[in-house]
Design a protein around this motif. Structure first.
Motif, PDB file in Angstrom:
ATOM      1  N   ARG A 125       4.635   5.117  -6.368  1.00  0.00           N
ATOM      2  CA  ARG A 125       3.518   5.433  -5.468  1.00  0.00           C
ATOM      3  C   ARG A 125       3.947   5.142  -4.045  1.00  0.00           C
ATOM      4  O   ARG A 125       4.567   4.129  -3.757  1.00  0.00           O
ATOM      5  N   LYS A 126       3.591   6.039  -3.184  1.00  0.00           N
ATOM      6  CA  LYS A 126       3.930   5.827  -1.783  1.00  0.00           C
ATOM      7  C   LYS A 126       2.994   4.759  -1.232  1.00  0.00           C
ATOM      8  O   LYS A 126       1.821   4.720  -1.570  1.00  0.00           O
ATOM      9  N   PRO A 127       3.520   3.906  -0.397  1.00  0.00           N
ATOM     10  CA  PRO A 127       2.638   2.886   0.175  1.00  0.00           C
ATOM     11  C   PRO A 127       1.588   3.537   1.066  1.00  0.00           C
ATOM     12  O   PRO A 127       1.818   4.585   1.667  1.00  0.00           O
ATOM     13  N   ALA A 128       0.430   2.919   1.120  1.00  0.00           N
ATOM     14  CA  ALA A 128      -0.655   3.465   1.946  1.00  0.00           C
ATOM     15  C   ALA A 128      -0.235   3.432   3.407  1.00  0.00           C
ATOM     16  O   ALA A 128       0.418   2.494   3.860  1.00  0.00           O
ATOM     17  N   LYS A 129      -0.633   4.476   4.118  1.00  0.00           N
ATOM     18  CA  LYS A 129      -0.256   4.539   5.535  1.00  0.00           C
ATOM     19  C   LYS A 129      -1.084   3.527   6.306  1.00  0.00           C
ATOM     20  O   LYS A 129      -2.296   3.420   6.133  1.00  0.00           O
ATOM     21  N   ARG A 130      -0.423   2.813   7.121  1.00  0.00           N
ATOM     22  CA  ARG A 130      -1.102   1.825   7.958  1.00  0.00           C
ATOM     23  C   ARG A 130      -1.414   2.463   9.311  1.00  0.00           C
ATOM     24  O   ARG A 130      -0.699   3.350   9.761  1.00  0.00           O
ATOM     25  N   ALA A 131      -2.433   1.963   9.890  1.00  0.00           N
ATOM     26  CA  ALA A 131      -2.764   2.479  11.221  1.00  0.00           C
ATOM     27  C   ALA A 131      -1.691   1.992  12.182  1.00  0.00           C
ATOM     28  O   ALA A 131      -1.466   0.804  12.329  1.00  0.00           O
ATOM     29  N   VAL A 132      -1.029   2.934  12.778  1.00  0.00           N
ATOM     30  CA  VAL A 132       0.055   2.593  13.678  1.00  0.00           C
ATOM     31  C   VAL A 132      -0.451   2.777  15.102  1.00  0.00           C
ATOM     32  O   VAL A 132      -1.010   3.805  15.459  1.00  0.00           O
ATOM     33  N   VAL A 133      -0.269   1.766  15.852  1.00  0.00           N
ATOM     34  CA  VAL A 133      -0.674   1.822  17.253  1.00  0.00           C
ATOM     35  C   VAL A 133       0.534   2.283  18.032  1.00  0.00           C
ATOM     36  O   VAL A 133       1.552   1.600  18.052  1.00  0.00           O
ATOM     37  N   HIS A 134       0.373   3.474  18.589  1.00  0.00           N
ATOM     38  CA  HIS A 134       1.476   4.017  19.360  1.00  0.00           C
ATOM     39  C   HIS A 134       1.310   3.641  20.824  1.00  0.00           C
ATOM     40  O   HIS A 134       0.201   3.520  21.324  1.00  0.00           O
ATOM     41  N   ALA A 135       2.399   3.501  21.442  1.00  0.00           N
ATOM     42  CA  ALA A 135       2.356   3.241  22.903  1.00  0.00           C
ATOM     43  C   ALA A 135       1.899   4.514  23.597  1.00  0.00           C
ATOM     44  O   ALA A 135       2.179   5.607  23.121  1.00  0.00           O
ATOM     45  N   PRO A 136       1.194   4.392  24.711  1.00  0.00           N
ATOM     46  CA  PRO A 136       0.737   5.598  25.413  1.00  0.00           C
ATOM     47  C   PRO A 136       1.925   6.421  25.866  1.00  0.00           C
ATOM     48  O   PRO A 136       2.982   5.897  26.155  1.00  0.00           O
ATOM     49  N   ALA A 137       1.721   7.694  25.835  1.00  0.00           N
ATOM     50  CA  ALA A 137       2.793   8.600  26.237  1.00  0.00           C
ATOM     51  C   ALA A 137       3.100   8.389  27.709  1.00  0.00           C
ATOM     52  O   ALA A 137       2.186   8.185  28.517  1.00  0.00           O
ATOM     53  N   PRO A 138       4.352   8.438  28.050  1.00  0.00           N
ATOM     54  CA  PRO A 138       4.683   8.244  29.461  1.00  0.00           C
ATOM     55  C   PRO A 138       4.149   9.413  30.297  1.00  0.00           C
ATOM     56  O   PRO A 138       4.206  10.541  29.885  1.00  0.00           O
ATOM     57  N   GLN A 139       3.594   9.060  31.431  1.00  0.00           N
ATOM     58  CA  GLN A 139       3.040  10.085  32.321  1.00  0.00           C
ATOM     59  C   GLN A 139       4.048  10.367  33.428  1.00  0.00           C
ATOM     60  O   GLN A 139       4.949   9.577  33.668  1.00  0.00           O
ATOM     61  N   ALA A 140       3.792  11.455  34.048  1.00  0.00           N
ATOM     62  CA  ALA A 140       4.699  11.827  35.119  1.00  0.00           C
ATOM     63  C   ALA A 140       4.637  10.752  36.198  1.00  0.00           C
ATOM     64  O   ALA A 140       3.583  10.224  36.509  1.00  0.00           O
ATOM     65  N   SER A 141       5.744  10.464  36.729  1.00  0.00           N
ATOM     66  CA  SER A 141       5.776   9.375  37.702  1.00  0.00           C
ATOM     67  C   SER A 141       5.137   9.808  39.005  1.00  0.00           C
ATOM     68  O   SER A 141       5.308  10.911  39.467  1.00  0.00           O
ATOM     69  N   ARG A 142       4.370   8.918  39.539  1.00  0.00           N
ATOM     70  CA  ARG A 142       3.718   9.160  40.820  1.00  0.00           C
ATOM     71  C   ARG A 142       4.447   8.355  41.878  1.00  0.00           C
ATOM     72  O   ARG A 142       5.054   7.343  41.547  1.00  0.00           O
ATOM     73  N   PRO A 143       4.217   8.777  43.055  1.00  0.00           N
ATOM     74  CA  PRO A 143       4.824   7.948  44.089  1.00  0.00           C
ATOM     75  C   PRO A 143       4.138   6.599  44.126  1.00  0.00           C
ATOM     76  O   PRO A 143       2.958   6.489  43.837  1.00  0.00           O
ATOM     77  N   ALA A 144       4.877   5.632  44.319  1.00  0.00           N
ATOM     78  CA  ALA A 144       4.332   4.282  44.298  1.00  0.00           C
ATOM     79  C   ALA A 144       3.272   4.147  45.371  1.00  0.00           C
ATOM     80  O   ALA A 144       3.469   4.467  46.530  1.00  0.00           O
ATOM     81  N   ALA A 145       2.151   3.690  44.911  1.00  0.00           N
ATOM     82  CA  ALA A 145       1.037   3.526  45.844  1.00  0.00           C
ATOM     83  C   ALA A 145       0.981   2.083  46.271  1.00  0.00           C
ATOM     84  O   ALA A 145       1.480   1.199  45.613  1.00  0.00           O
ATOM     85  N   ALA A 146       0.318   1.906  47.333  1.00  0.00           N
ATOM     86  CA  ALA A 146       0.193   0.548  47.830  1.00  0.00           C
ATOM     87  C   ALA A 146      -0.742  -0.206  46.906  1.00  0.00           C
ATOM     88  O   ALA A 146      -1.692   0.361  46.388  1.00  0.00           O
ATOM     89  N   PRO A 147      -0.472  -1.445  46.685  1.00  0.00           N
ATOM     90  CA  PRO A 147      -1.346  -2.208  45.785  1.00  0.00           C
ATOM     91  C   PRO A 147      -2.754  -2.258  46.332  1.00  0.00           C
ATOM     92  O   PRO A 147      -2.964  -2.400  47.520  1.00  0.00           O
ATOM     93  N   ARG A 148      -3.655  -2.155  45.466  1.00  0.00           N
ATOM     94  CA  ARG A 148      -5.044  -2.184  45.855  1.00  0.00           C
ATOM     95  C   ARG A 148      -5.613  -3.545  45.603  1.00  0.00           C
ATOM     96  O   ARG A 148      -5.125  -4.272  44.740  1.00  0.00           O
ATOM     97  N   ARG A 149      -6.659  -3.738  46.154  1.00  0.00           N
ATOM     98  CA  ARG A 149      -7.329  -4.999  45.920  1.00  0.00           C
ATOM     99  C   ARG A 149      -8.171  -4.873  44.691  1.00  0.00           C
ATOM    100  O   ARG A 149      -8.572  -3.779  44.311  1.00  0.00           O
ATOM    101  N   ALA A 150      -8.504  -5.948  44.110  1.00  0.00           N
ATOM    102  CA  ALA A 150      -9.303  -5.935  42.904  1.00  0.00           C
ATOM    103  C   ALA A 150     -10.677  -5.377  43.157  1.00  0.00           C
ATOM    104  O   ALA A 150     -11.240  -4.669  42.333  1.00  0.00           O
ATOM    105  N   SER A 151     -11.255  -5.629  44.280  1.00  0.00           N
ATOM    106  CA  SER A 151     -12.595  -5.124  44.564  1.00  0.00           C
ATOM    107  C   SER A 151     -12.567  -3.614  44.704  1.00  0.00           C
ATOM    108  O   SER A 151     -13.483  -2.935  44.295  1.00  0.00           O
TER     109      SER A 151
END
Length: 155
Positions: free
Chosen positions: A115-141
């Protein structure tokens, strides 16, 4: 030259031989017919004696043969009982050995599909997105105000 004793012995032997021959001659009949008749009578008497002796011997032989046959039957029955008693375990061992041998030479069965083992829920890493130009850090607010409401999960 022979001595007196030797001569006496020889003459005594000759005398005994003569008396024996004379006695036989006296017993024989003077005519051939009489002799033949006596011989036939003697032979028929011997044949009868022989037949009765043979019949008696055959009876004894048959009796001995029956006794021997009965003894052989008793020995055979005893041997059969002993044979069965002593070979029961040996027969059992032989059966076990033959079964093991059958299993050893029997072709192997195809393995049952696993018997094949039951498939487990696999958490995949998010797909890489197109790189953006680095933005200036924002403030938390500013992050809180700038982010859409659906993206922020209530605490």
């Amino acid at each position: 030259m022979p001595t007196r004793k030797a001569r006496r012995r020889v003459s005594a032997l000759r005398g005994k031989a003569k008396t024996t021959i004379q006695r036989i001659e006296e017993e024989l009949p003077p005519e051939l017919r009489q002799y033949a008749r006596r011989m036939r009578q003697g032979l028929s008497r011997l044949e009868k004696q022989l037949a009765s002796a043979q019949a008696g011997a055959r009876r004894r032989w048959a009796q001995l043969l029956r006794e021997a046959s009965h003894q052989l039957g008793r020995v055979e029955a005893l041997g059969e009982r002993e044979w069965r008693k002593r070979t029961t375990q040996a027969r059992r061992d032989a059966v076990k050995l033959l079964r093991r041998l059958e299993k050893a030479i029997e072709p192997r069965r195809a393995a049952a599909p696993r018997r094949k083992p039951a498939k487990r829920a696999v958490v995949h890493a998010p797909a890489p997105q197109a790189s953006r130009p680095a933005a200036a850090p924002r403030r938390a607010s500013s992050l809180l105000t700038a982010a859409p409401a659906s993206a922020v999960a209530p605490a």
